[in-house]
Design an enzyme around this catalytic site. Structure first.
Site, PDB file in Angstrom:
ATOM      1  N   LYS A 186      46.425  76.540  56.510  1.00  0.00           N
ATOM      2  CA  LYS A 186      45.652  77.668  57.156  1.00  0.00           C
ATOM      3  C   LYS A 186      46.535  78.894  57.392  1.00  0.00           C
ATOM      4  O   LYS A 186      47.801  78.898  57.031  1.00  0.00           O
ATOM      5  CB  LYS A 186      45.638  76.995  58.628  1.00  0.00           C
ATOM      6  CG  LYS A 186      44.738  75.842  58.670  1.00  0.00           C
ATOM      7  CD  LYS A 186      43.293  76.182  58.409  1.00  0.00           C
ATOM      8  CE  LYS A 186      42.146  75.644  58.754  1.00  0.00           C
ATOM      9  NZ  LYS A 186      41.962  74.184  58.222  1.00  0.00           N
TER      10      LYS A 186
HETATM   11  C1  LIG Z   1      41.167  73.071  59.107  1.00  0.00           C
HETATM   12  C2  LIG Z   1      39.989  72.908  59.841  1.00  0.00           C
HETATM   13  C3  LIG Z   1      39.702  71.942  61.001  1.00  0.00           C
HETATM   14  C4  LIG Z   1      40.816  70.934  61.186  1.00  0.00           C
HETATM   15  O1  LIG Z   1      42.110  71.271  61.367  1.00  0.00           O
HETATM   16  P1  LIG Z   1      43.140  70.227  60.845  1.00  0.00           P
HETATM   17  O2  LIG Z   1      44.244  70.714  61.179  1.00  0.00           O
HETATM   18  O3  LIG Z   1      43.055  70.134  59.418  1.00  0.00           O
HETATM   19  O4  LIG Z   1      42.945  68.958  61.469  1.00  0.00           O
HETATM   20  C5  LIG Z   1      38.575  72.112  61.834  1.00  0.00           C
HETATM   21  N1  LIG Z   1      37.970  73.196  61.739  1.00  0.00           N
HETATM   22  C6  LIG Z   1      37.996  74.002  60.655  1.00  0.00           C
HETATM   23  C7  LIG Z   1      36.800  75.209  60.599  1.00  0.00           C
HETATM   24  C8  LIG Z   1      38.957  74.004  59.825  1.00  0.00           C
HETATM   25  O5  LIG Z   1      38.766  74.822  58.812  1.00  0.00           O
END
Ligand SMILES: *Cc1c(COP(=O)(O)O)cnc(C)c1O
Length: 399
Positions: A186
């Site tokens: 992210k």
């Molecule tokens: C990455 C993501 C999540 C979940 O996040 P994690 O930290 O990987 O559990 C939820 N929603 C969206 C749109 C994402 O891109």
């Protein structure tokens, strides 16, 4: 998109502070921790950066979504609107609290269509979960107005859109709560981590307790804490929060670089008249983690992807239509309600009906859209070379 591209001494220093005390738990151990509180510090920094009153860190974006839904009182029998294009985690969290995910078509912004959302509302609808996909905003103004008018909750899944905004207001700060992910890929990373942000004290207090077994953190020590409701262990560790603390200090640098690199690539791609771009409601607020390109037909799109892969220029490209993680079409496990824990009968009945619904608008858009990730470490010359190669491939597929 990825904070891991600019990772180094700052992160090491923050993690070293924690290692020096040996206190990896975010709560308690006052005497031993030498006033090192990385999770608390990161929560303050997030709340400040997003102009919200409260931030509660969790172990992931998925657990942040689950914490937020539980704290909003979303559960058994409640319908939750979610777009057809998101990451599986949004749907998993809705199911895990006992609620029913109701899928809503996207539009050319590649986010939830507010008109389709309104049509999907029933007496059981409790919450709308727009997803600010790939670094940019859903139609948050219309969706917020809809939620307000229908007196239903709004939870923003802003996992992919840290530091993006709409008309100057940070995404994640519009709804009753907003959620971000700090997983490894992210915009900023903790390794693993997530956060719920809100301006509502009651929701915050619930998130605070829910993510740590319902502890109220008011006892003289952990053993003396009271439990006013059933919780979970969704805590972040001090080590992960330490990484995040170094990353959030660089978030505006990330944004600056992403926006600059995006602009260069976008200017090149704009020279192709047959190419459309994902609609962005406020380009000044786009965090520019991805450039979303919409091709004239599915066949052309598949040709472009194929050829870019052959020529080794597809790295960082995503044709989510043919990917197992982000689009309803390939989610057989949801459609067949294959779950290790028993789903309730309302959930199963709803999931089994997905196959009969018509998502031809989403299908068409997803089939024609390719997202290109914008790297933080590209040099300007590199982008030019890359863009020219991309243009050549696209031109050959269009002719
Ligand atoms: C990455 C993501 C999540 C979940 O996040 P994690 O930290 O990987 O559990 C939820 N929603 C969206 C749109 C994402 O891109």
């Amino acid at each position: 998109m990825p904070g891991y591209e600019m990772f180094g001494d700052e992160e090491k220093k923050e993690v070293q502070d924690v290692l020096d005390t040996g206190i990896l738990l975010r709560y308690g151990f006052e005497a031993q921790r030498k006033n090192i509180w990385k999770s608390k510090q990161l929560e303050v920094a997030i709340a400040e950066r997003l102009s919200v009153r409260y931030a509660q860190l969790t172990s992931s974006g998925t657990t942040a979504l689950t914490t937020a839904l539980a704290s909003l009182g979303v559960g058994y029998g409640d319908e939750v609107l979610v777009p057809t294009f998101t990451f599986v985690a949004t749907v998993e969290s809705i199911l895990s609290v006992g609620a029913i995910p109701v899928f809503v078509d996207i539009d050319d912004s590649m986010t939830m269509n507010p008109v389709a959302a309104e049509q999907a509302i029933t007496a059981q609808t409790k919450c709308i979960v727009p997803v600010h996909m790939c670094g940019a905003m859903a139609d948050i103004e219309k969706l917020l107005a809809l939620a307000t008018r229908k007196k239903i909750l709004l939870l923003e899944d802003a996992c992919q859109s840290m530091a993006a905004s709409y008309k100057g207001k940070p995404l994640g700060s519009f709804g009753d709560a907003g959620v971000f992910s700090f997983d490894f890929v992210k915009t900023m990373t903790c390794g693993e981590g997530g956060v719920v942000v809100t301006n509502n004290e009651d929701i915050y207090k619930k998130c605070h307790g829910y993510s740590d077994h319902g502890h109220d953190h008011l006892g003289v020590d952990r053993g003396a804490d009271q439990h006013h409701f059933i919780g979970n262990n969704f805590r972040i560790s001090e080590l992960h929060a330490a990484v995040g603390l170094a990353q959030i200090r660089k978030i505006d640098t990330f944004l600056l670089i992403q926006r600059k690199n995006y602009e260069i690539l976008y200017n090149y791609m704009q020279t192709i008249p047959q190419l459309q771009f994902r609609k962005i409601y406020d380009s000044a607020g786009n965090s520019c983690t991805f450039l979303g390109c919409i091709f004239p037909t599915k066949t052309i799109t598949e040709k472009v992807v194929e050829k870019m892969k052959l020529e080794n220029i597809f790295a960082g490209g995503f044709h989510y239509y043919n990917n197992n993680w982000h689009y309803l079409k390939k989610w057989e496990h949801f459609k067949k309600a294959h779950s290790l824990y028993p789903l309730n009968t309302l959930q199963v009945a709803s999931l089994q009906k997905i196959e009969n619904r018509n998502f031809s608008i989403s299908d068409d858009l997803m089939a024609r859209t390719v997202f290109f990730a914008i790297s933080l470490v590209w040099k300007e010359e590199e982008i030019a070379i890359r863009a020219k190669k991309m243009i050549a491939v696209i031109a050959s597929c269009l002719s």
